[in-house]
Design an enzyme around this catalytic site. Structure first.
Site, mmCIF file in Angstrom:
data_model
loop_
_atom_site.group_PDB
_atom_site.id
_atom_site.type_symbol
_atom_site.label_atom_id
_atom_site.label_comp_id
_atom_site.label_asym_id
_atom_site.label_seq_id
_atom_site.Cartn_x
_atom_site.Cartn_y
_atom_site.Cartn_z
ATOM 1 N N GLU B 92 0.664 -1.057 0.237
ATOM 2 C CA GLU B 92 0.113 0.081 0.061
ATOM 3 C C GLU B 92 0.810 1.270 0.102
ATOM 4 O OE1 GLU B 92 -2.821 0.006 3.251
ATOM 5 O OE2 GLU B 92 -2.766 2.194 3.236
ATOM 6 N N HIS B 93 2.005 1.452 0.703
ATOM 7 C CA HIS B 93 2.915 2.217 0.639
ATOM 8 C C HIS B 93 3.644 2.608 -0.616
ATOM 9 C CE1 HIS B 93 3.323 3.785 4.910
ATOM 10 N NE2 HIS B 93 2.691 2.876 5.051
ATOM 11 N N GLU B 169 5.974 4.382 10.906
ATOM 12 C CA GLU B 169 4.363 4.195 11.225
ATOM 13 C C GLU B 169 4.192 3.178 12.112
ATOM 14 O OE1 GLU B 169 2.818 4.551 7.295
ATOM 15 O OE2 GLU B 169 0.776 3.934 8.242
#
Lengths: 252, 478
Positions: B92-93, B169
């Protein structure tokens, strides 16, 4: 932007299984936060240090493998545990229930053993009964024994005495009782030698009725121990007794 | 009357007139409100088409000037193994870092020039990439999405750079104690299984995942039958299908070596995990039992049951007049800072629970009253409780769909979970069918005398022993 469903407050009891880590391109030319350097060792800088220690990423926490402790039905992680849940629960409850019953019974036993240690000792209990050899008592004779601290009269009655007592009319008696109700074997009358008036010991083979006479206040008892004349209100007490065999009498 | 409505906006008027929406017919001059019953019936139908390669296309045409279009995929942390846990999240990153056709700056420029928002999320069973844009920009949006999903460039330098971002994160999420608590709850409840894994993955994987891992993940999970192209807003279904055909026909539907990843059931274990840290100001605690799967018929009564317990936080103004009993107690006894009843449902299992945040001296009381609320549901829930819960649930279901994005997300998730969109009218009918007896029976089935999973973060010393919490899952009086 989709926000974490958890923050929807009162209007969102229905939470779906979304984990939100949102990346969005809102500002043009947004630079990445990390420096674009190669061969940099990225160590997880702990952002949360507390006096107790350093907390690493919670995703690094590995739940230990408890397979050794699991029941066989739940050792397979790819099988739902619902199917065996009723069986496992029933087994646990059954085992617990049975152990409780056994435990309660064991406790009761221990408690009664300790409490009953305070009851009468064997030597005292031994005194509660008396065994008498009947062959030693001749006919017509009344022997007195000490039993439970009181005099016990054992009288070997003659045929004449038996007939007399059985023939007595009930209406004459202050405390009406037929002779049959006071003896097991009519040959033997066993009564407590305590006058029912005020507790003196009557004299055997005395009095007007061929039985007992209490010298204290003049109560006359017959050969069945029944009160015939005098102040006593009741017949002499007949204790509990049995004849274990022909020759023996066990009182108490 | 129609003329006055058309004066509102030519696009809107045209769209409304085209669909002949009943909403138009019921609008009175100057009034724009619609009754609940009308909104149920008036909701436009969700249209579903399946392409040849198995990819589903679904859309709801609401007549808005904007739209949200996205791709919902049945892929998530549940499909990952211990070795590659966190790949979906990493991917997703990487998604917006450039595709074969549009390198990063070009991609950004394309998106920005439309004034669009491009977002994504990954959860345990679903991944979504979606874009919010003007309705007229639908073709461009679909093209960009197809690029992002199918031909992500996954360039090595970027991957290295993103490692640091992912690690940071991970670090940052430690501050979000709600996330941590619920992640730990899953980890302990589904220990040893794929559902126990967090979406973020362990830090070790963030450091060691390679480009090949990402490519393998895409090849194993981004398959057409597991994807839905969903759209909501001012979109035309036929146009959308045409766009899908032209951009997504190439999505594969075959697996290498016929290795179709099949989800095996995940075992639930009644257990607990305590991450005690007395330096934190508040304790975050979640207690849950195994719940119903998304497609189970028991979902609706359980949702009603959760509405009866409701939620609360310090900002609520109702005080001791709040309708939920647990909320009233929370105010009167000062039990907690916030609580909510939740139900996370997956394809074959779920977690039904209560999450609360409280001071370290209130934990035992709050836990007692939470479990008491559960026992009430299982034994003595009344007609008025259920009526209130049903109304609250209906209101929240309707209220959540307030925009093209929630609508699009709803469509995408429904198609993945149920194979079709469940319309509001159907939810309404199913909710109406719930009776107190049903709530009692179904709650007893899931909650009564079951082993819970408990997760606690923070100063949780006062949390009772597990055996005490297990004993509170039944009542001797019954």
């Amino acid at each position: 932007m989709m926000s974490m469903a958890a923050r929807s407050g009162a209007l969102a009891p229905y939470l779906h299984s979304t984990k939100h880590a949102v990346k969005s391109l809102v500002k043009p030319g947004a630079k990445d936060l990390a420096p674009a350097a190669e061969n940099v060792e990225y160590s997880l800088v702990p952002a949360h240090q507390s006096p107790g220690g350093i907390r690493l990423a919670h995703t690094d926490i590995k739940i230990p493998d408890f397979t050794d402790y699991r029941r066989p039905e739940v050792t397979d992680p790819n099988k739902s545990s619902q199917d065996s849940s009723d069986a496992r629960r029933s087994f646990s409850y059954l085992f617990t229930g049975a152990t409780t019953v056994v435990g309660v019974y064991a406790a009761k036993t221990v408690v009664t053993q300790f409490l009953s240690s305070m009851s009468a000792t064997a030597d005292v209990l031994a005194l509660s009964q008396i065994e008498i050899k009947l062959s030693e008592i001749p006919e017509g004779k009344n022997i007195t024994f000490k039993w439970r601290g009181k005099p016990l009269f054992v009288r070997h009655r003659t045929e004449k005495e038996i007939a007399t007592e059985e023939g007595v009319n009930m209406s004459e008696l202050r405390d009406p009782q037929h002779d049959k109700d006071r003896v097991i074997n009519p040959k033997w009358i066993i009564v407590l030698g305590v006058c029912t008036h005020l507790g003196c010991v009557p004299i055997a083979n005395a009095g007007d009725f061929g039985g007992y006479y209490c010298p204290c206040h003049g109560s006359h008892y017959d050969a069945s121990g029944r009160i015939r004349k005098g102040p006593a209100p009741l017949n002499l007490e007949v204790p509990y007794y049995v004849f274990p065999d022909e020759d023996t009498l066990l009182v108490g | 009357m129609a003329a006055s409505v058309c004066r509102v906006g030519s696009t809107v008027g045209r769209a409304l007139a085209k669909t002949r929406s009943p909403i138009l017919l019921s609008l009175r001059r100057g009034q724009a409100s619609v009754s609940y019953a009308q909104s149920l019936v008036g909701a436009p139908e969700t249209r579903l088409t399946t392409l040849d390669n198995g990819l589903k296309v679904a859309s709801e045409e609401t007549g808005h000037a904007t739209c949200t279009v996205g791709l919902w995929i049945s892929a998530g942390s549940r499909y990952e193994s211990e070795k590659n846990n966190g790949t979906g999240f990493f991917l997703e990153h990487m998604a917006f870092k450039g595709t074969k056709k549009y390198p990063q700056t070009a991609l950004e420029q394309q998106v920005e020039s439309m004034g669009a928002h491009l977002s994504a999320y990954t959860s345990r069973e679903h991944t979504a990439y979606y874009m919010k844009t003007l309705a007229k920009d639908l073709p461009k949006a679909v093209e960009l999405l197809s690029e992002v999903v199918q031909s992500c460039s996954l360039n090595e330098a970027e991957i290295e750079q993103q490692r640091g971002v992912v690690l940071r994160e991970l670090e940052e999420v430690e501050g979000n104690l709600q996330e941590v608590c619920l992640d730990l709850l899953h980890a302990t409840a589904f220990q040893g299984t794929a559902l126990g894994q967090s979406v973020l993955g362990p830090s070790r994987n963030a450091r060691t995942l390679t480009r090949q891992d990402l490519v393998d993940y895409i090849n194993s999970h981004y398959k057409a039958p597991r994807m839905v192209l969903s759209a909501a807003g001012g979109v035309n279904h036929e146009e959308l299908v045409g766009l899908a055909k032209s951009h997504f026909s190439g999505v594969s539907f075959e697996y290498e070596g016929d290795a179709v990843p099949v989800l095996s059931p995940c075992r639930f274990t009644g257990s607990e995990i305590r991450m005690r840290d007395d330096a934190l100001p508040l304790a975050h605690i979640a207690v849950a039992v195994e719940g119903a799967s998304a497609a189970s018929p028991d979902i609706v009564p359980l949702m009603v049951a959760n509405s009866i317990i409701g939620s609360y936080d310090l900002t609520y103004g109702g005080g001791k007049h709040l309708s939920s009993r647990l909320a009233r107690l929370a105010v009167e006894e000062n039990l907690c800072h916030s609580f909510q009843a939740f139900h996370s449902s997956y394809s074959d299992t779920g977690l039904l629970g209560i999450y609360f945040v409280c001071d370290k001296h209130q934990i035992e009381d709050m836990m007692h009253w939470s479990q008491n609320a559960w026992m009430n549901l299982c034994t003595t829930v009344t007609e008025s409780d259920v009526a209130r819960g049903k109304n609250a649930l209906k209101a929240s279901l309707v209220g959540q769909l307030n925009g093209t994005t929630p609508l699009c997300d709803d469509i995408g998730r429904h198609i993945l979970n149920y194979g079709r969109r469940i319309p509001l009218a159907e939810w309404d009918a199913r909710i109406d069918a719930v009776t107190p007896r049903m709530v009692r029976d179904i709650c007893s089935k899931y909650i009564y005398d079951k082993c819970p999973a408990v997760a606690a973060v923070g100063p949780c010393e006062q949390l009772p022993d597990y055996n005490r919490m297990r004993s509170a899952m039944y009542w001797l009086r019954f």
